[in-house]
Design a protein around this motif. Structure first.
Motif, PDB file in Angstrom:
ATOM      1  N   LEU A   1       0.837  -1.203   0.000  1.00 41.81           N
ATOM      2  CA  LEU A   1       0.000   0.000   0.000  1.00 41.81           C
ATOM      3  C   LEU A   1       0.871   1.253   0.000  1.00 41.81           C
ATOM      4  CD1 LEU A   1      -2.828  -0.921   2.561  1.00 41.81           C
ATOM      5  CD2 LEU A   1      -2.959  -0.932   0.073  1.00 41.81           C
ATOM      6  N   PRO A   2       0.368   2.333  -0.637  1.00 42.12           N
ATOM      7  CA  PRO A   2      -0.885   2.400  -1.390  1.00 42.12           C
ATOM      8  C   PRO A   2      -0.776   1.703  -2.738  1.00 42.12           C
ATOM      9  CG  PRO A   2       0.289   4.469  -1.562  1.00 42.12           C
ATOM     10  CD  PRO A   2       1.077   3.633  -0.603  1.00 42.12           C
ATOM     11  N   LEU A   3      -1.917   1.248  -3.242  1.00 43.08           N
ATOM     12  CA  LEU A   3      -1.942   0.668  -4.579  1.00 43.08           C
ATOM     13  C   LEU A   3      -1.735   1.770  -5.600  1.00 43.08           C
ATOM     14  CD1 LEU A   3      -4.970  -1.795  -4.343  1.00 43.08           C
ATOM     15  CD2 LEU A   3      -2.558  -2.246  -3.887  1.00 43.08           C
ATOM     16  N   LYS A   4      -0.885   1.519  -6.575  1.00 47.02           N
ATOM     17  CA  LYS A   4      -0.546   2.543  -7.573  1.00 47.02           C
ATOM     18  C   LYS A   4      -1.481   2.441  -8.773  1.00 47.02           C
ATOM     19  CE  LYS A   4       4.297   2.719  -6.181  1.00 47.02           C
ATOM     20  NZ  LYS A   4       4.058   1.948  -4.951  1.00 47.02           N
ATOM     21  N   LYS A   5      -2.063   3.587  -9.131  1.00 48.05           N
ATOM     22  CA  LYS A   5      -3.045   3.611 -10.225  1.00 48.05           C
ATOM     23  C   LYS A   5      -2.414   3.268 -11.573  1.00 48.05           C
ATOM     24  CE  LYS A   5      -4.986   7.527  -7.792  1.00 48.05           C
ATOM     25  NZ  LYS A   5      -5.328   8.935  -7.870  1.00 48.05           N
ATOM     26  N   ASP A   6      -1.150   3.614 -11.737  1.00 46.63           N
ATOM     27  CA  ASP A   6      -0.500   3.421 -13.042  1.00 46.63           C
ATOM     28  C   ASP A   6       0.380   2.175 -13.082  1.00 46.63           C
ATOM     29  OD1 ASP A   6       1.360   4.276 -11.270  1.00 46.63           O
ATOM     30  OD2 ASP A   6       2.120   5.946 -12.486  1.00 46.63           O
ATOM     31  N   ALA A   7       0.171   1.246 -12.175  1.00 51.29           N
ATOM     32  CA  ALA A   7       1.035   0.059 -12.106  1.00 51.29           C
ATOM     33  C   ALA A   7       0.665  -0.995 -13.144  1.00 51.29           C
ATOM     34  CB  ALA A   7       0.963  -0.550 -10.709  1.00 51.29           C
ATOM     35  N   ASN A   8      -0.450  -0.807 -13.821  1.00 46.34           N
ATOM     36  CA  ASN A   8      -0.870  -1.747 -14.862  1.00 46.34           C
ATOM     37  C   ASN A   8      -1.028  -3.167 -14.314  1.00 46.34           C
ATOM     38  OD1 ASN A   8      -1.775  -1.941 -17.468  1.00 46.34           O
ATOM     39  ND2 ASN A   8       0.219  -2.515 -18.314  1.00 46.34           N
TER      40      ASN A   8
ATOM     41  N   ASN B   1     -17.271   0.477  -5.335  1.00 43.54           N
ATOM     42  CA  ASN B   1     -17.480   1.583  -6.284  1.00 43.54           C
ATOM     43  C   ASN B   1     -16.419   2.664  -6.133  1.00 43.54           C
ATOM     44  OD1 ASN B   1     -19.741   0.377  -7.393  1.00 43.54           O
ATOM     45  ND2 ASN B   1     -21.176   1.425  -6.034  1.00 43.54           N
ATOM     46  N   ALA B   2     -16.014   2.932  -4.876  1.00 42.98           N
ATOM     47  CA  ALA B   2     -14.964   3.931  -4.652  1.00 42.98           C
ATOM     48  C   ALA B   2     -13.636   3.466  -5.239  1.00 42.98           C
ATOM     49  CB  ALA B   2     -14.820   4.213  -3.153  1.00 42.98           C
ATOM     50  N   LEU B   3     -13.338   2.170  -5.097  1.00 46.58           N
ATOM     51  CA  LEU B   3     -12.112   1.626  -5.686  1.00 46.58           C
ATOM     52  C   LEU B   3     -12.167   1.701  -7.212  1.00 46.58           C
ATOM     53  CD1 LEU B   3     -11.643  -1.557  -3.454  1.00 46.58           C
ATOM     54  CD2 LEU B   3     -10.218   0.506  -3.406  1.00 46.58           C
ATOM     55  N   LYS B   4     -13.316   1.355  -7.768  1.00 43.36           N
ATOM     56  CA  LYS B   4     -13.470   1.352  -9.233  1.00 43.36           C
ATOM     57  C   LYS B   4     -13.375   2.745  -9.832  1.00 43.36           C
ATOM     58  CE  LYS B   4     -16.137  -2.875 -10.042  1.00 43.36           C
ATOM     59  NZ  LYS B   4     -17.422  -3.450 -10.508  1.00 43.36           N
ATOM     60  N   SER B   5     -13.638   3.767  -9.034  1.00 44.86           N
ATOM     61  CA  SER B   5     -13.542   5.128  -9.555  1.00 44.86           C
ATOM     62  C   SER B   5     -12.091   5.549  -9.782  1.00 44.86           C
ATOM     63  CB  SER B   5     -14.220   6.108  -8.594  1.00 44.86           C
ATOM     64  OG  SER B   5     -13.488   6.235  -7.393  1.00 44.86           O
ATOM     65  N   HIS B   6     -11.136   4.741  -9.283  1.00 47.83           N
ATOM     66  CA  HIS B   6      -9.712   5.072  -9.421  1.00 47.83           C
ATOM     67  C   HIS B   6      -8.955   4.106 -10.337  1.00 47.83           C
ATOM     68  CE1 HIS B   6      -9.952   8.206  -6.405  1.00 47.83           C
ATOM     69  NE2 HIS B   6     -10.639   7.385  -5.649  1.00 47.83           N
ATOM     70  N   PHE B   7      -9.345   2.848 -10.354  1.00 50.09           N
ATOM     71  CA  PHE B   7      -8.712   1.904 -11.281  1.00 50.09           C
ATOM     72  C   PHE B   7      -9.628   0.711 -11.497  1.00 50.09           C
ATOM     73  CE2 PHE B   7      -7.816  -0.332  -7.494  1.00 50.09           C
ATOM     74  CZ  PHE B   7      -7.063   0.462  -6.640  1.00 50.09           C
ATOM     75  N   GLU B   8      -9.276  -0.088 -12.478  1.00 49.52           N
ATOM     76  CA  GLU B   8     -10.115  -1.227 -12.823  1.00 49.52           C
ATOM     77  C   GLU B   8      -9.986  -2.311 -11.766  1.00 49.52           C
ATOM     78  OE1 GLU B   8     -10.658  -4.394 -16.513  1.00 49.52           O
ATOM     79  OE2 GLU B   8      -9.715  -2.447 -16.893  1.00 49.52           O
ATOM     80  N   VAL B   9     -11.136  -2.742 -11.258  1.00 48.48           N
ATOM     81  CA  VAL B   9     -11.179  -3.785 -10.234  1.00 48.48           C
ATOM     82  C   VAL B   9     -12.271  -4.770 -10.610  1.00 48.48           C
ATOM     83  CG1 VAL B   9     -11.477  -4.295  -7.781  1.00 48.48           C
ATOM     84  CG2 VAL B   9     -10.515  -2.099  -8.470  1.00 48.48           C
ATOM     85  N   ASP B  10     -11.958  -6.042 -10.537  1.00 46.96           N
ATOM     86  CA  ASP B  10     -12.955  -7.082 -10.787  1.00 46.96           C
ATOM     87  C   ASP B  10     -13.465  -7.618  -9.459  1.00 46.96           C
ATOM     88  OD1 ASP B  10     -12.626  -6.907 -13.563  1.00 46.96           O
ATOM     89  OD2 ASP B  10     -10.923  -8.311 -13.511  1.00 46.96           O
ATOM     90  N   GLY B  11     -14.778  -7.584  -9.286  1.00 39.34           N
ATOM     91  CA  GLY B  11     -15.365  -8.021  -8.027  1.00 39.34           C
ATOM     92  C   GLY B  11     -15.845  -9.456  -8.063  1.00 39.34           C
ATOM     93  N   PHE B  12     -15.639 -10.182  -6.965  1.00 43.79           N
ATOM     94  CA  PHE B  12     -16.095 -11.569  -6.852  1.00 43.79           C
ATOM     95  C   PHE B  12     -16.857 -11.742  -5.539  1.00 43.79           C
ATOM     96  CE2 PHE B  12     -12.296 -11.709  -9.471  1.00 43.79           C
ATOM     97  CZ  PHE B  12     -12.697 -12.527 -10.521  1.00 43.79           C
ATOM     98  N   SER B  13     -17.931 -12.489  -5.619  1.00 40.44           N
ATOM     99  CA  SER B  13     -18.673 -12.819  -4.403  1.00 40.44           C
ATOM    100  C   SER B  13     -19.439 -14.111  -4.638  1.00 40.44           C
ATOM    101  CB  SER B  13     -19.656 -11.693  -4.046  1.00 40.44           C
ATOM    102  OG  SER B  13     -20.596 -11.505  -5.074  1.00 40.44           O
TER     103      SER B  13
END
Length: 563
Positions: A409-416, A434-446
């Motif tokens: 941490l912190p997770l870097k937005k440009d780390a690809n 949703n807050a995480l997705k507003s900054h970078f691509e995140v795939d959700g699992f549940s």
């Protein structure tokens, strides 16, 4: 750095700092106060004086019969006040105005609003639990929470808030205190309680510290049984009573005595502390020199109600030294028993006048000598303005605690990098994801079984695990299923664990393979949004654990992520 609500934060602190009402603590030598108290007392019959000792439960979500019954009790028995429970603010305000119009002497109105009116009422604001406030490093924020809660109580015509809880939660298995406590550390509890009390009483609302002599080191619930406190009197004096001693020097208005079996303080084993003359009169009033109002905890609770019959319990509580008898099972019997004891010279005029005049003086202190009906217009909007969210956000920014960070941490937005999110627990995680997705691509699992989930996550560089508890008050350990998922995912992935629940929930978790761990304490939308900002590096972590979760992460633990 990005701010969630920029200018309002500054505005809130300016407004709260400047808009102070008169404090509740006025000189006991105040001539006007004494004249008013004496004028009321001298016009009352014996039964009316005894009636002032009683406060009974009121609900604004019940039917007309409940309202009619309360009105009848107020007329016939001249009770001193009401304790409101579930309902809504407009309904409560209307009922309060009705009951006040019925009562010969203005009623003291009380509530349990430890984290705000929302503890009991719909359509109102909730503020963080005490255990979250215990993680805050800026005590001025705690004062502002107390101030805001006091402002809301005052607007609703509530004169007494049965808060703060000053129990020191040294037992993680405590079933009734838990996150209602500020901390397991007596100094932290004291600092937070002082700040909260100062804020609330600045709004002319009486604070009431509870549960004397200390309910923190118990594993039973006094609503259901009589818990036993096995501590020595030396330990109780140095730890459990420490906050009370400090608060008494800083104008604490009230104290609530709990229903506890404390053999080291009361020689009659099994006698509840609320009925103990030794604990209430000799210790609280005598040795500790407390001069404010002394309340029993609810006398209908099993911790005391099984000890004596209705009426006899009320008399015993009064003889022990309590001023206000809360929620007895039968007010009529309670009043009759005390009147009978007075007539039989078991209760002196001096003893009765002592408590009744203290109650009347408190009514004067909260301006009930000039009672005005509660204004209904704009009540909902007044209780729900935007400053509530601003203050909540400020608290979570200061409270959220990082326990561990192995350069992830912190997770870097440009780390690809490919990032996955796995939501665990029974609570909603939408605001966080949703807050995480507003900054970078995140795939959700549940809702995936562990074998399938592990296969899916193999292709991801980092995995964010969010544990979201529907009821953040619960302190029980996470389920075996969630524990297994966290530990197995951490073995084969780089993991950030963010917990939106009490730190106690992680007591049995193995942290060895977890690269980063963050405690966000509560599963609110604001907590989720602030925590997302921390994970991406827009905010830093400032909080320190208010209570230990295991031997590796003890109270006071907390690291900065942005160094």
């Amino acid at each position: 750095m990005k701010k969630l609500i920029p200018t309002l934060l500054v505005l809130l602190f300016v407004v709260l700092s400047c808009d102070k009402k008169q404090t509740v603590n006025k000189s006991s030598e105040n001539t006007e106060r004494t004249k008013w108290v004496d004028s009321i007392y001298n016009t009352m019959t014996l039964k009316e004086r005894v009636g002032q000792l009683f406060m009974i439960a009121a609900y604004s979500n019940k039917d007309q019969q409940h309202t009619d019954d309360l009105n009848k009790i107020i007329k016939e028995h001249g009770i001193g006040g009401l304790v409101f429970f579930q309902g809504g603010p407009v309904r409560q305000a209307k009922q309060t105005n009705l009951y006040q119009a019925t009562s010969k002497v203005p009623l003291l109105i009380a509530m349990d609003a430890e984290w705000g009116l929302n503890m009991r009422l719909d359509s109102t604001a909730r503020f963080p639990y005490n255990m979250t406030l215990g993680a805050v490093q800026d005590n001025d924020l705690v004062m502002k929470v107390g101030e805001k809660i006091g402002e809301h109580c005052s607007r609703l015509g509530v004169h007494i808030n049965f808060a703060p809880v000053v129990d020191i939660n040294t037992n993680s298995k405590n079933p009734i205190i838990g996150v209602r406590s500020f901390s397991e550390d007596k100094y932290n509890v004291t600092e937070k309680a002082l700040a909260y009390t100062e804020g609330m009483q600045s709004q002319n609302v009486l604070a009431c510290a509870k549960h004397f002599p200390g309910h923190g080191d118990t594993d039973k619930d006094s609503h259901k049984t009589l818990p036993t406190v096995t501590l020595s009197k030396e330990r109780i004096d140095s730890v459990e009573m420490y906050p009370y001693k400090k608060l008494f020097k800083n104008n604490m208005a009230g104290v609530m005595v709990g229903h506890l079996n404390v053999p080291s303080l009361e020689k009659n084993d099994g006698l509840p502390s609320s009925l103990s003359h030794e604990i209430v009169t000799n210790i609280l009033k005598g040795r500790l020199q407390f001069k404010g109002l002394i309340f029993t905890d609810a006398l209908e609770m099993k911790g005391v109600s099984t000890f004596k019959e209705p009426g006899d319990v009320d008399l015993a509580a009064f003889k022990a030294g309590n001023d206000v008898l809360l929620m007895g099972e039968d007010v009529s019997k309670g009043i009759s028993k005390i009147v009978e004891a007075y007539d039989n010279k078991e209760v002196t005029e001096e003893r009765l006048a002592h408590s009744v005049k203290k109650i009347l003086a408190s009514k004067f202190d909260v301006d009930l000598n000039n009672f005005k009906p509660i204004e209904i217009e704009n009540l909902i909007s007044d209780l729900n303005d935007e400053t509530n969210d601003v203050l909540n956000e400020a608290v979570f920014i200061d409270a959220i605690t990082a326990l561990k960070n192995d350069n992830i941490l912190p997770l870097k937005k440009d780390a690809n990098e490919k990032i996955a999110f796995v939501g665990l627990g029974d609570g909603d995680s939408a605001a966080f994801l949703n807050a995480l997705k507003s900054h970078f691509e995140v795939d959700g699992f549940s809702d995936l079984k562990l074998p399938e989930l592990l296969i899916k996550l193999k292709t991801y560089d980092k995995v964010i695990l969010g544990y979201h508890r529907l009821n953040s008050r619960l302190t029980k350990k996470i389920s075996d299923e969630d524990k297994l998922k966290i530990e197995e995912i951490a073995k084969s992935n780089k993991v950030v664990l963010d917990v939106f629940a009490s730190q106690y929930s992680l007591e049995n978790l193995d942290f060895e393979n977890i690269e980063a761990a963050v405690i966000s304490y509560e599963n609110t939308d604001i907590a989720q949004k602030v925590s997302a900002e921390i994970i991406i590096g827009n905010k830093d972590t400032k909080g320190k654990l208010s209570a230990s979760l295991n031997e590796n992460f003890i109270a006071g633990t907390g690291i900065e992520i942005l160094e």
